[in-house]
Write a protein that holds these residues in place. Sequence first.
Motif, PDB file in Angstrom:
ATOM      1  N   LEU A  46     -22.345 -83.645  -6.357  1.00  0.00           N
ATOM      2  CA  LEU A  46     -23.104 -84.797  -5.866  1.00  0.00           C
ATOM      3  C   LEU A  46     -22.909 -85.004  -4.365  1.00  0.00           C
ATOM      4  O   LEU A  46     -23.738 -85.637  -3.713  1.00  0.00           O
ATOM      5  N   LYS A  47     -21.811 -84.483  -3.831  1.00  0.00           N
ATOM      6  CA  LYS A  47     -21.539 -84.586  -2.392  1.00  0.00           C
ATOM      7  C   LYS A  47     -22.037 -83.374  -1.621  1.00  0.00           C
ATOM      8  O   LYS A  47     -21.775 -83.248  -0.426  1.00  0.00           O
ATOM      9  N   GLY A  48     -22.716 -82.448  -2.325  1.00  0.00           N
ATOM     10  CA  GLY A  48     -23.244 -81.259  -1.667  1.00  0.00           C
ATOM     11  C   GLY A  48     -22.281 -80.102  -1.595  1.00  0.00           C
ATOM     12  O   GLY A  48     -22.521 -79.137  -0.859  1.00  0.00           O
ATOM     13  N   ILE A  49     -21.184 -80.139  -2.351  1.00  0.00           N
ATOM     14  CA  ILE A  49     -20.194 -79.055  -2.360  1.00  0.00           C
ATOM     15  C   ILE A  49     -20.307 -78.317  -3.685  1.00  0.00           C
ATOM     16  O   ILE A  49     -20.040 -78.889  -4.738  1.00  0.00           O
ATOM     17  N   GLN A  50     -20.724 -77.062  -3.634  1.00  0.00           N
ATOM     18  CA  GLN A  50     -20.937 -76.279  -4.837  1.00  0.00           C
ATOM     19  C   GLN A  50     -19.680 -75.482  -5.177  1.00  0.00           C
ATOM     20  O   GLN A  50     -19.225 -74.664  -4.387  1.00  0.00           O
ATOM     21  N   VAL A  51     -19.117 -75.754  -6.344  1.00  0.00           N
ATOM     22  CA  VAL A  51     -17.947 -75.024  -6.823  1.00  0.00           C
ATOM     23  C   VAL A  51     -17.950 -75.110  -8.343  1.00  0.00           C
ATOM     24  O   VAL A  51     -18.397 -76.106  -8.923  1.00  0.00           O
ATOM     25  N   SER A  52     -17.485 -74.060  -8.991  1.00  0.00           N
ATOM     26  CA  SER A  52     -17.449 -74.035 -10.446  1.00  0.00           C
ATOM     27  C   SER A  52     -16.160 -74.667 -10.952  1.00  0.00           C
ATOM     28  O   SER A  52     -15.200 -74.872 -10.194  1.00  0.00           O
ATOM     29  N   SER A  53     -16.145 -74.968 -12.253  1.00  0.00           N
ATOM     30  CA  SER A  53     -14.921 -75.516 -12.836  1.00  0.00           C
ATOM     31  C   SER A  53     -13.790 -74.499 -12.769  1.00  0.00           C
ATOM     32  O   SER A  53     -12.627 -74.851 -12.609  1.00  0.00           O
ATOM     33  N   GLY A  54     -14.137 -73.200 -12.895  1.00  0.00           N
ATOM     34  CA  GLY A  54     -13.116 -72.158 -12.751  1.00  0.00           C
ATOM     35  C   GLY A  54     -12.541 -72.116 -11.349  1.00  0.00           C
ATOM     36  O   GLY A  54     -11.342 -71.882 -11.169  1.00  0.00           O
ATOM     37  N   GLY A  55     -13.380 -72.367 -10.348  1.00  0.00           N
ATOM     38  CA  GLY A  55     -12.879 -72.429  -8.975  1.00  0.00           C
ATOM     39  C   GLY A  55     -11.931 -73.592  -8.770  1.00  0.00           C
ATOM     40  O   GLY A  55     -10.938 -73.487  -8.054  1.00  0.00           O
ATOM     41  N   VAL A  56     -12.227 -74.721  -9.425  1.00  0.00           N
ATOM     42  CA  VAL A  56     -11.328 -75.877  -9.346  1.00  0.00           C
ATOM     43  C   VAL A  56      -9.985 -75.542  -9.968  1.00  0.00           C
ATOM     44  O   VAL A  56      -8.925 -75.837  -9.408  1.00  0.00           O
ATOM     45  N   ARG A  57     -10.011 -74.897 -11.136  1.00  0.00           N
ATOM     46  CA  ARG A  57      -8.759 -74.519 -11.792  1.00  0.00           C
ATOM     47  C   ARG A  57      -7.984 -73.520 -10.952  1.00  0.00           C
ATOM     48  O   ARG A  57      -6.743 -73.532 -10.942  1.00  0.00           O
ATOM     49  N   GLY A  58      -8.688 -72.632 -10.257  1.00  0.00           N
ATOM     50  CA  GLY A  58      -7.999 -71.678  -9.395  1.00  0.00           C
ATOM     51  C   GLY A  58      -7.237 -72.365  -8.277  1.00  0.00           C
ATOM     52  O   GLY A  58      -6.105 -72.004  -7.956  1.00  0.00           O
ATOM     53  N   VAL A  59      -7.867 -73.378  -7.670  1.00  0.00           N
ATOM     54  CA  VAL A  59      -7.187 -74.139  -6.615  1.00  0.00           C
ATOM     55  C   VAL A  59      -5.989 -74.870  -7.198  1.00  0.00           C
ATOM     56  O   VAL A  59      -4.899 -74.894  -6.611  1.00  0.00           O
ATOM     57  N   TRP A  60      -6.159 -75.496  -8.367  1.00  0.00           N
ATOM     58  CA  TRP A  60      -5.043 -76.187  -9.008  1.00  0.00           C
ATOM     59  C   TRP A  60      -3.899 -75.231  -9.311  1.00  0.00           C
ATOM     60  O   TRP A  60      -2.731 -75.574  -9.154  1.00  0.00           O
ATOM     61  N   SER A  61      -4.249 -74.017  -9.765  1.00  0.00           N
ATOM     62  CA  SER A  61      -3.206 -73.029 -10.123  1.00  0.00           C
ATOM     63  C   SER A  61      -2.384 -72.645  -8.906  1.00  0.00           C
ATOM     64  O   SER A  61      -1.159 -72.517  -8.978  1.00  0.00           O
ATOM     65  N   ARG A  62      -3.034 -72.467  -7.758  1.00  0.00           N
ATOM     66  CA  ARG A  62      -2.304 -72.061  -6.543  1.00  0.00           C
ATOM     67  C   ARG A  62      -1.407 -73.177  -6.020  1.00  0.00           C
ATOM     68  O   ARG A  62      -0.430 -72.917  -5.322  1.00  0.00           O
ATOM     69  N   HIS A  63      -1.723 -74.416  -6.374  1.00  0.00           N
ATOM     70  CA  HIS A  63      -0.934 -75.553  -5.883  1.00  0.00           C
ATOM     71  C   HIS A  63      -0.121 -76.220  -6.995  1.00  0.00           C
ATOM     72  O   HIS A  63       0.378 -77.336  -6.806  1.00  0.00           O
ATOM     73  N   ASP A  64       0.022 -75.550  -8.128  1.00  0.00           N
ATOM     74  CA  ASP A  64       0.809 -76.072  -9.260  1.00  0.00           C
ATOM     75  C   ASP A  64       0.318 -77.449  -9.689  1.00  0.00           C
ATOM     76  O   ASP A  64       1.097 -78.395  -9.861  1.00  0.00           O
ATOM     77  N   LEU A  65      -0.982 -77.566  -9.900  1.00  0.00           N
ATOM     78  CA  LEU A  65      -1.581 -78.848 -10.302  1.00  0.00           C
ATOM     79  C   LEU A  65      -2.424 -78.702 -11.563  1.00  0.00           C
ATOM     80  O   LEU A  65      -3.353 -79.491 -11.785  1.00  0.00           O
ATOM     81  N   LEU A  66      -2.098 -77.730 -12.398  1.00  0.00           N
ATOM     82  CA  LEU A  66      -2.943 -77.455 -13.560  1.00  0.00           C
ATOM     83  C   LEU A  66      -2.917 -78.579 -14.590  1.00  0.00           C
ATOM     84  O   LEU A  66      -3.906 -78.821 -15.277  1.00  0.00           O
ATOM     85  N   THR A  67      -1.806 -79.278 -14.724  1.00  0.00           N
ATOM     86  CA  THR A  67      -1.720 -80.341 -15.725  1.00  0.00           C
ATOM     87  C   THR A  67      -1.962 -81.701 -15.088  1.00  0.00           C
ATOM     88  O   THR A  67      -1.743 -81.902 -13.885  1.00  0.00           O
ATOM     89  N   ARG A  68      -2.409 -82.637 -15.893  1.00  0.00           N
ATOM     90  CA  ARG A  68      -2.637 -84.008 -15.414  1.00  0.00           C
ATOM     91  C   ARG A  68      -1.340 -84.620 -14.909  1.00  0.00           C
ATOM     92  O   ARG A  68      -1.332 -85.339 -13.903  1.00  0.00           O
ATOM     93  N   HIS A  69      -0.241 -84.322 -15.601  1.00  0.00           N
ATOM     94  CA  HIS A  69       1.052 -84.872 -15.192  1.00  0.00           C
ATOM     95  C   HIS A  69       1.429 -84.389 -13.792  1.00  0.00           C
ATOM     96  O   HIS A  69       1.938 -85.173 -12.973  1.00  0.00           O
ATOM     97  N   ASP A  70       1.180 -83.112 -13.489  1.00  0.00           N
ATOM     98  CA  ASP A  70       1.493 -82.577 -12.164  1.00  0.00           C
ATOM     99  C   ASP A  70       0.668 -83.270 -11.087  1.00  0.00           C
ATOM    100  O   ASP A  70       1.170 -83.563  -9.992  1.00  0.00           O
ATOM    101  N   ARG A  71      -0.584 -83.551 -11.395  1.00  0.00           N
ATOM    102  CA  ARG A  71      -1.444 -84.216 -10.398  1.00  0.00           C
ATOM    103  C   ARG A  71      -1.011 -85.665 -10.194  1.00  0.00           C
ATOM    104  O   ARG A  71      -1.086 -86.201  -9.081  1.00  0.00           O
ATOM    105  N   LEU A  72      -0.553 -86.317 -11.263  1.00  0.00           N
ATOM    106  CA  LEU A  72      -0.051 -87.684 -11.121  1.00  0.00           C
ATOM    107  C   LEU A  72       1.241 -87.715 -10.313  1.00  0.00           C
ATOM    108  O   LEU A  72       1.471 -88.620  -9.508  1.00  0.00           O
ATOM    109  N   LEU A  73       2.107 -86.720 -10.522  1.00  0.00           N
ATOM    110  CA  LEU A  73       3.330 -86.653  -9.723  1.00  0.00           C
ATOM    111  C   LEU A  73       3.011 -86.418  -8.254  1.00  0.00           C
ATOM    112  O   LEU A  73       3.688 -86.953  -7.367  1.00  0.00           O
ATOM    113  N   ARG A  74       1.976 -85.632  -7.980  1.00  0.00           N
ATOM    114  CA  ARG A  74       1.566 -85.411  -6.587  1.00  0.00           C
ATOM    115  C   ARG A  74       1.088 -86.713  -5.963  1.00  0.00           C
ATOM    116  O   ARG A  74       1.415 -87.013  -4.806  1.00  0.00           O
ATOM    117  N   LEU A  75       0.334 -87.498  -6.718  1.00  0.00           N
ATOM    118  CA  LEU A  75      -0.103 -88.805  -6.225  1.00  0.00           C
ATOM    119  C   LEU A  75       1.094 -89.693  -5.930  1.00  0.00           C
ATOM    120  O   LEU A  75       1.135 -90.381  -4.900  1.00  0.00           O
TER     121      LEU A  75
END
Length: 350
Positions: free
Chosen positions: A97-126
């Motif tokens: 919706l913001k004009g940035i085209q990326v697949s869900s697999g691409g999102v998971r790839g970014v999360w994997s490289r930054h150790d953010l695959l789980t919701r808990h990891d992303r909450l700890l980052r916050l």
Amino acid sequence: MTTNEKVARRKLSLLELAKDMQNVSKACQVMGYSRQQFYEIRRNYQTFGAEGLMDKLPGPRGPHPNRVSEEIEEAILAHSLEYPTHGPVRVAQELALKGIQVSSGGVRGVWSRHDLLTRHDRLLRLERTTREQKIDLNEDQIRLLERFSPEFRERHIEVHHTGELVAVDTFFVGTLKGVGKVYLQSVIDCYSRYAWGRLYTNKLPVTAVHVLNNNVLPFFEDHDARITTILSDNGREFCGRKDRHPYELFLQLEEIEHRTTKVRRPQSNGFIERLHRTLLDEHFRIQGRTKWYESIKEMQQDLDEYLMQYNTRRPHQGRNMKGQVPYTVFKKGLPKRPKKEHKQAAEKAA
């Protein structure tokens, strides 16, 4: 010898055996390799020497050709920081919706490289980001942090003596046949958990003032104490224009500070909310099934008897109460006044 070195020696043995037998197929059959693997091993050996026999080829390896750009990766990380519970499909749709085209697999790839695959990891980052820098949290982030973070869950209202903070609230008890709706104006001293309550058929500023003027303040005066602050929600019976609202004017006359809780956050007035649950479980739900009330006066008489038992005979299991009754803690928590003030108070009373 490490496992990687053993594998490299086995590959070297394959190359030597094929040279001795002069037959690649038989050598691969003996060593358990395929011809494709043989030619790949030989090519790596010819290019990199002995190090090419290792599983991981030496030298820096460039990024995968399908990896998302740095701008898209930063956008994914920023969105995941603001909305840590969104899944990869939701993130991809929001960025689209913001004009940035990326697949869900691409999102998971970014999360994997930054150790953010789980919701808990992303909450700890916050949570880590919140500690390190000052940012404005939205309501969703605050709610999630309070749910998952022990530091938020274990916050308590700090009260140091009797009368420092008194919580008030209006509680809908139910509908009495022939009378109508019944409301409870409840008051509790947050230090001692000593409670007061009166039943009314409406919730107006005059009823909120009545319970304070007729029950609460006289009790404090009898014990030579005063109320410093009152905590309430933003109900109309408690809040309004300070120059017109009866409750606000009454608190100003009594020199009592008025504090309010955040909107739609009853847990910020937890003492009074817990009192309501106790009254429901130990009084109203029992009396409502064992006695037929015909007037609010009868209900008030039974409520007064229960509050007497609650304040003077019932051991309280709340934080820092240690099984003591509220009235005992109320007297222990009375602030000590200088001798001059005692003498002046006695002369004034005389």
